[in-house]
Design a protein around this motif. Structure first.
Motif, short mmCIF file in Angstrom:
data_model
loop_
_atom_site.label_atom_id
_atom_site.label_comp_id
_atom_site.label_asym_id
_atom_site.label_seq_id
_atom_site.Cartn_x
_atom_site.Cartn_y
_atom_site.Cartn_z
N GLN A 1 60.73 72.42 128.02
CA GLN A 1 60.66 73.86 127.76
C GLN A 1 61.90 74.34 127.01
O GLN A 1 61.80 75.11 126.06
N LYS A 2 63.07 73.87 127.45
CA LYS A 2 64.31 74.26 126.78
C LYS A 2 64.32 73.79 125.33
O LYS A 2 64.79 74.51 124.44
N THR A 3 63.79 72.61 125.08
CA THR A 3 63.75 72.08 123.72
C THR A 3 62.87 72.95 122.83
O THR A 3 63.25 73.27 121.69
N ILE A 4 61.72 73.37 123.32
CA ILE A 4 60.81 74.22 122.55
C ILE A 4 61.51 75.54 122.19
O ILE A 4 61.46 75.99 121.05
N ILE A 5 62.19 76.13 123.16
CA ILE A 5 62.87 77.41 122.94
C ILE A 5 64.04 77.22 121.97
O ILE A 5 64.22 78.01 121.03
N LEU A 6 64.85 76.20 122.18
CA LEU A 6 66.00 75.95 121.32
C LEU A 6 65.56 75.74 119.87
O LEU A 6 66.17 76.27 118.95
N GLU A 7 64.47 75.01 119.66
CA GLU A 7 63.99 74.76 118.30
C GLU A 7 63.59 76.07 117.62
O GLU A 7 63.83 76.25 116.43
N LYS B 1 65.02 86.18 119.83
CA LYS B 1 63.70 86.71 120.13
C LYS B 1 62.69 85.62 119.78
O LYS B 1 62.62 85.17 118.64
N ILE B 2 61.92 85.19 120.77
CA ILE B 2 60.97 84.10 120.54
C ILE B 2 59.54 84.64 120.55
O ILE B 2 59.26 85.70 121.11
N SER B 3 58.67 83.89 119.92
CA SER B 3 57.29 84.32 119.77
C SER B 3 56.50 84.18 121.07
O SER B 3 56.87 83.42 121.97
N THR B 4 55.42 84.90 121.12
CA THR B 4 54.50 84.81 122.25
C THR B 4 53.95 83.40 122.38
O THR B 4 53.79 82.88 123.48
N ASP B 5 53.69 82.77 121.23
CA ASP B 5 53.18 81.40 121.25
C ASP B 5 54.15 80.46 121.97
O ASP B 5 53.74 79.57 122.72
#
Length: 78
Positions: free
Chosen positions: A8-14, A30-34
């Protein structure tokens, strides 16, 4: 409260890194809803939103250049 896992952290960091590289300097955190949904699929629990917000706050403590250059590493002890 459970913390985000490494995936999960990797997805957010990317996504944060992509935002920075695309010139979003106003709010690269700010990250997307996806992205929220991708992470939620990996671990659905009631404190998910709060965990994501806490991790984004943690990333704000790092220098933007360090994030892009890969000088920030995800703690894989969890």
């Amino acid at each position: 409260m459970r913390e985000l896992n490494t995936q999960q952290k990797t997805i957010i960091l990317e996504e944060v890194k992509r935002n920075i590289q695309q010139g979003n300097t106003i709010n690269p955190y700010k990250i997307s809803t996806d992205t929220y949904f991708k992470c939620m699929e990996l671990n659905d629990h009631e404190t998910f939103y709060q965990n994501v917000e806490n991790y984004l706050e943690e990333l704000k403590n790092y220098n933007l250049e360090e994030l892009i250059q890969g000088k920030y590493y995800i703690d894989t002890k969890n």
